[in-house]
Design a protein around this motif. Structure first.
Motif, PDB file in Angstrom:
ATOM      1  N   SER A 175       1.383  -0.746  -0.075  1.00 54.25           N
ATOM      2  CA  SER A 175       0.132   0.202   0.310  1.00 54.25           C
ATOM      3  C   SER A 175       0.984   1.239  -0.187  1.00 54.25           C
ATOM      4  O   SER A 175       0.071   2.373  -0.243  1.00 54.25           O
ATOM      5  CB  SER A 175      -0.973   0.527   1.178  1.00 54.25           C
ATOM      6  OG  SER A 175      -0.665  -0.491   2.175  1.00 54.25           O
ATOM      7  N   ALA A 176       1.686   0.602   0.080  1.00 57.36           N
ATOM      8  CA  ALA A 176       2.975   2.375   0.621  1.00 57.36           C
ATOM      9  C   ALA A 176       4.009   2.251  -0.550  1.00 57.36           C
ATOM     10  O   ALA A 176       4.356   3.347  -0.806  1.00 57.36           O
ATOM     11  CB  ALA A 176       3.867   2.530   1.919  1.00 57.36           C
ATOM     12  N   VAL A 177       4.172   1.768  -1.218  1.00 63.18           N
ATOM     13  CA  VAL A 177       4.790   1.551  -2.507  1.00 63.18           C
ATOM     14  C   VAL A 177       4.970   2.085  -3.904  1.00 63.18           C
ATOM     15  O   VAL A 177       3.253   1.503  -4.321  1.00 63.18           O
ATOM     16  CB  VAL A 177       5.856  -0.530  -2.363  1.00 63.18           C
ATOM     17  CG1 VAL A 177       6.600  -0.467  -3.455  1.00 63.18           C
ATOM     18  CG2 VAL A 177       6.153  -1.091  -1.010  1.00 63.18           C
ATOM     19  N   HIS A 178       5.150   2.928  -4.137  1.00 68.10           N
ATOM     20  CA  HIS A 178       4.635   3.652  -5.321  1.00 68.10           C
ATOM     21  C   HIS A 178       4.252   1.621  -6.745  1.00 68.10           C
ATOM     22  O   HIS A 178       5.749   1.171  -6.793  1.00 68.10           O
ATOM     23  CB  HIS A 178       5.054   4.317  -6.050  1.00 68.10           C
ATOM     24  CG  HIS A 178       5.541   5.504  -4.790  1.00 68.10           C
ATOM     25  ND1 HIS A 178       6.629   6.283  -5.405  1.00 68.10           N
ATOM     26  CD2 HIS A 178       4.330   5.851  -4.284  1.00 68.10           C
ATOM     27  CE1 HIS A 178       5.770   7.362  -4.292  1.00 68.10           C
ATOM     28  NE2 HIS A 178       5.101   7.291  -3.764  1.00 68.10           N
ATOM     29  N   ALA A 209       5.125  -0.125  10.436  1.00 65.61           N
ATOM     30  CA  ALA A 209       5.813   0.493   9.591  1.00 65.61           C
ATOM     31  C   ALA A 209       6.741   0.322   8.392  1.00 65.61           C
ATOM     32  O   ALA A 209       6.958   0.969   8.071  1.00 65.61           O
ATOM     33  CB  ALA A 209       7.208   1.284  11.428  1.00 65.61           C
ATOM     34  N   SER A 210       5.974  -1.015   8.297  1.00 61.67           N
ATOM     35  CA  SER A 210       6.848  -1.133   6.655  1.00 61.67           C
ATOM     36  C   SER A 210       6.364  -0.007   5.393  1.00 61.67           C
ATOM     37  O   SER A 210       5.311   0.309   5.704  1.00 61.67           O
ATOM     38  CB  SER A 210       6.282  -2.829   6.186  1.00 61.67           C
ATOM     39  OG  SER A 210       6.398  -3.136   7.256  1.00 61.67           O
ATOM     40  N   GLY A 211       7.119  -0.238   4.941  1.00 65.01           N
ATOM     41  CA  GLY A 211       7.038   1.868   4.233  1.00 65.01           C
ATOM     42  C   GLY A 211       7.214   1.460   2.373  1.00 65.01           C
ATOM     43  O   GLY A 211       6.881   0.192   1.855  1.00 65.01           O
ATOM     44  N   LYS A 212       7.915   2.693   2.175  1.00 64.65           N
ATOM     45  CA  LYS A 212       7.783   2.288   0.545  1.00 64.65           C
ATOM     46  C   LYS A 212       9.138   1.907  -0.004  1.00 64.65           C
ATOM     47  O   LYS A 212       9.174   1.781  -1.276  1.00 64.65           O
ATOM     48  CB  LYS A 212       8.770   3.838  -0.379  1.00 64.65           C
ATOM     49  CG  LYS A 212       9.685   4.031   0.092  1.00 64.65           C
ATOM     50  CD  LYS A 212       9.661   5.826   0.585  1.00 64.65           C
ATOM     51  CE  LYS A 212      10.757   6.260   0.706  1.00 64.65           C
ATOM     52  NZ  LYS A 212      11.088   7.865  -0.129  1.00 64.65           N
ATOM     53  N   VAL A 213       9.697   1.224   0.576  1.00 64.31           N
ATOM     54  CA  VAL A 213      11.065   0.095  -0.435  1.00 64.31           C
ATOM     55  C   VAL A 213      10.057  -1.639   0.024  1.00 64.31           C
ATOM     56  O   VAL A 213       9.450  -2.149   0.708  1.00 64.31           O
ATOM     57  CB  VAL A 213      12.322  -0.459   0.260  1.00 64.31           C
ATOM     58  CG1 VAL A 213      13.284  -1.326  -0.088  1.00 64.31           C
ATOM     59  CG2 VAL A 213      12.858   1.061   0.397  1.00 64.31           C
TER      60      VAL A 213
END
Length: 613
Positions: A437-440, A517-521
């Motif tokens: 959901s946060a990964v482009h 907190a899993s993010g954009k990577v």
């Protein structure tokens, strides 16, 4: 609204898959149902011990064999911001219970540790197992046969799942969960992330970083990003264990106190002595578990719940796996953007309509089961209502019909994404989960040579030495539950994010965790089987071409099968298995199930029928 066919299909297969184990659980729980108060089963000497320290009024009432008695089980401590507000709750609960004709006793405390404090430290290797310790502590608190319902006070990562697993082991008792609420909004999440990246580059010193962090985490209440703690509160709401609208009301407010007192009154009402007996065994059923997964997907919630929900479900005799998450993700749209999936925090989410809007949208789209039992009564539709105080009196009214901020919450007809925030990966590297959901979109497929490390510190050392200057998939292995307790590897986030921002193709593949907190990577996490259990990661070497494909749901090493004929690496785990209390958890590591079975040490799938499918 008819239920969505994919939601119905997954529900049906979970019911079928769980039939034997769920049947045994319900048989055991229902055999303990009864109309008499629990303490009436105790001998006089047993009972005298249980009331010896009570006041005269409470003693007199407890001697009446028709009055229910509530157990208070709390994770209070005053070091952790999320749990500090819970200190005053037992007095409110006792007062409210007594006014309702019942009594309440503080049955026991459970440990509460903070992943934010232990992140990157030795204590993080106790974190996941603390969930099962909390479950056992909860069972001990309830073991005295004095209680007719439980009121459970907890918030953060392992605490709520542990409390819930423990409560489910007493399935004949009603259970009401009470949160503390989020701390006030601090500096923006964007600013916080920028300072962290500057520190990783050596452009911000210790004092600047500390000032930024203390402006982010600055008062009582839950951390405001949408990690595991706030995902817990979402789950308790959508699974019917909170009073409606309770999840994100701030601490130290009149409404928070009113909801806490109301939770005690409601616990009294749903005991076997009342007209609305609602044991937790009947609340947490297959449909409630599916509702929890749907809520997690629709809000972009924590990857930790691909472990916790599995363990919670099994405690209720229900078997789910990552295929269920992944299949539901194809039907459930992403309705919320909350950091790290957006710039808003949980207070902004609440102001935009919060859970009442999300639940209303999901019900309207046929993505939630409404025909469930909740502590508030039959039907999830009750959770589209919001609490308010009218001259000091607590009431509920219909929540907003639409999102109050479409940048934070969207309708199901116009979501941020047509699919949910979690996916299952599988291939010749085993199975894993990834939060997309946060990964482009341009970062959701990464094919690059492996850089293999046996710890996150080894990767950070390589970065500091300047050797991570080209595209790579970081393989961090021997981080599974049997190896070292499956710590979160969130300390890697600033460095990996920085390298991606510099134009490198970067991904993470690990048998460890990355947290809410899993993010954009792109991060393929919880890889199973883990390296220590002869999983594929143990055979990888630097330079092996790895493909992480979150679009097709694949993770593979692109080379002939002969790579599995290599001698597996020999990890040096001794330093991660002793010291700082870690030696006390040797048995937990030895008996831990795999990630997809909940990473629990209560029983092993190979020999304990409770965990067999």
């Amino acid at each position: 609204m008819a239920i969505h066919p994919i939601v119905q299909s997954v529900t049906d297969r979970v019911i079928d898959r769980s039939a034997d184990m769920r049947g045994r659980y319900l048989e055991r729980s229902r055999a303990a149902y009864g109309s008499k108060v629990e303490r009436s089963h105790l001998a006089c000497t047993n009972f005298a011990h249980a009331i010896a320290a009570m006041g005269d009024e409470e003693k007199a009432r407890l001697k009446q064999a028709s009055r229910p008695n509530l157990a208070i089980v709390s994770s209070y401590n005053d070091m952790l911001s999320a749990h500090q507000p819970l200190g005053g709750y037992p007095a409110w609960i006792k007062q409210a219970a007594f006014a309702a004709g019942a009594t309440a006793q503080f049955a026991g405390g459970v440990p509460a540790m903070c992943d934010g404090i232990t992140q990157g430290q030795a204590g993080m290797e106790l974190s996941l197992f603390s969930r099962d310790v909390i479950a056992m502590s909860t069972a001990i608190a309830l073991s005295h046969q004095m209680f007719d319902a439980g009121v459970f006070l907890g918030v953060c990562d392992k605490i709520v799942p542990g409390l819930l697993i423990g409560a489910l082991s007493f399935g004949h008792l009603p259970a009401v969960f009470v949160p503390a609420g989020p701390m006030g909004t601090g500096i923006s999440n964007t600013e916080k992330a920028m300072v962290r990246q500057r520190h990783a580059q050596g452009k911000a010193g210790h004092e600047e970083l500390l000032e930024s962090e203390t402006r982010s985490y600055h008062g009582p209440g839950t951390c405001t990003f949408y990690g595991t703690a706030n995902s817990n509160q979402m789950l308790m709401e959508i699974m019917g264990l909170h009073l409606p609208g309770s999840a994100f009301v701030p601490p130290s407010t009149a409404l928070r106190e009113a909801l806490t007192r109301a939770a005690a009154r409601r616990a009294v009402q749903i005991t076997a002595q009342g007209d609305e007996f609602t044991p937790i065994a009947e609340v947490i059923d297959e449909k409630a578990v599916i509702n929890g997964i749907v809520g997690l997907l629709a809000t972009g919630g924590s990857t930790n719940h691909t472990l916790h929900l599995v363990a919670i479900a099994r405690a209720a005799g229900i078997v789910i796996d990552w295929d269920d998450f992944s299949d539901l993700s194809t039907a459930v749209p992403l309705l919320a953007r909350v950091y790290p999936n957006g710039v808003a925090d949980i207070n902004h989410f609440q102001a935009a309509g919060g859970m009442s809007v999300v639940i209303a949208e999901l019900l309207g789209a046929g993505l939630l089961h409404d025909d469930v039992r909740t502590i508030a009564g039959p039907g999830l539709e009750r959770y589209t209502r919001v609490p308010f105080l009218d001259h000091g009196t607590l009431s509920w009214q219909e929540g907003p019909a639409d999102s109050l901020d479409p940048n934070i919450i969207r309708p199901a007809a116009r979501p941020f994404s047509p699919e949910g925030g979690l996916k299952r990966l599988q291939g010749n590297l085993g199975r894993a989960v990834i939060k997309v959901s946060a990964v482009h979109p341009e970062h959701r497929v990464v094919q690059a040579p492996a850089r293999v490390f046996d710890s996150q510190d080894a990767l950070l050392q390589a970065y500091n030495e300047g050797s991570l200057a080209s595209d790579f998939v970081a393989v961090i292995r021997y981080q599974g539950p049997q190896a070292n307790g499956m710590p979160e590897l969130h300390k890697l986030t600033p460095v990996l994010s920085l390298l991606q921002d510099q134009g490198l193709k970067v991904a993470l593949l690990t048998d460890g965790r990355m947290s809410g907190a899993s993010g954009k990577v792109p991060a393929a996490i919880h890889a199973s089987p883990e390296a220590l259990a002869d999983g594929p990661l143990a055979y990888l070497q630097d330079g092996d071409m790895i493909r992480i494909d979150a679009v097709e749901g694949r993770m593979d090493v692109l080379m002939p099968e002969s790579w599995r004929e290599r001698t597996p690496s020999n990890a040096k785990l001794e330093s991660a298995q002793a010291g700082f209390g870690r030696e006390l958890f040797a048995s937990a590591r030895r008996h831990a199930t795999g990630a997809e079975s909940g990473a629990t040490f209560f029983g092993h799938a190979d020999h304990d029928p409770f965990f067999q499918r």
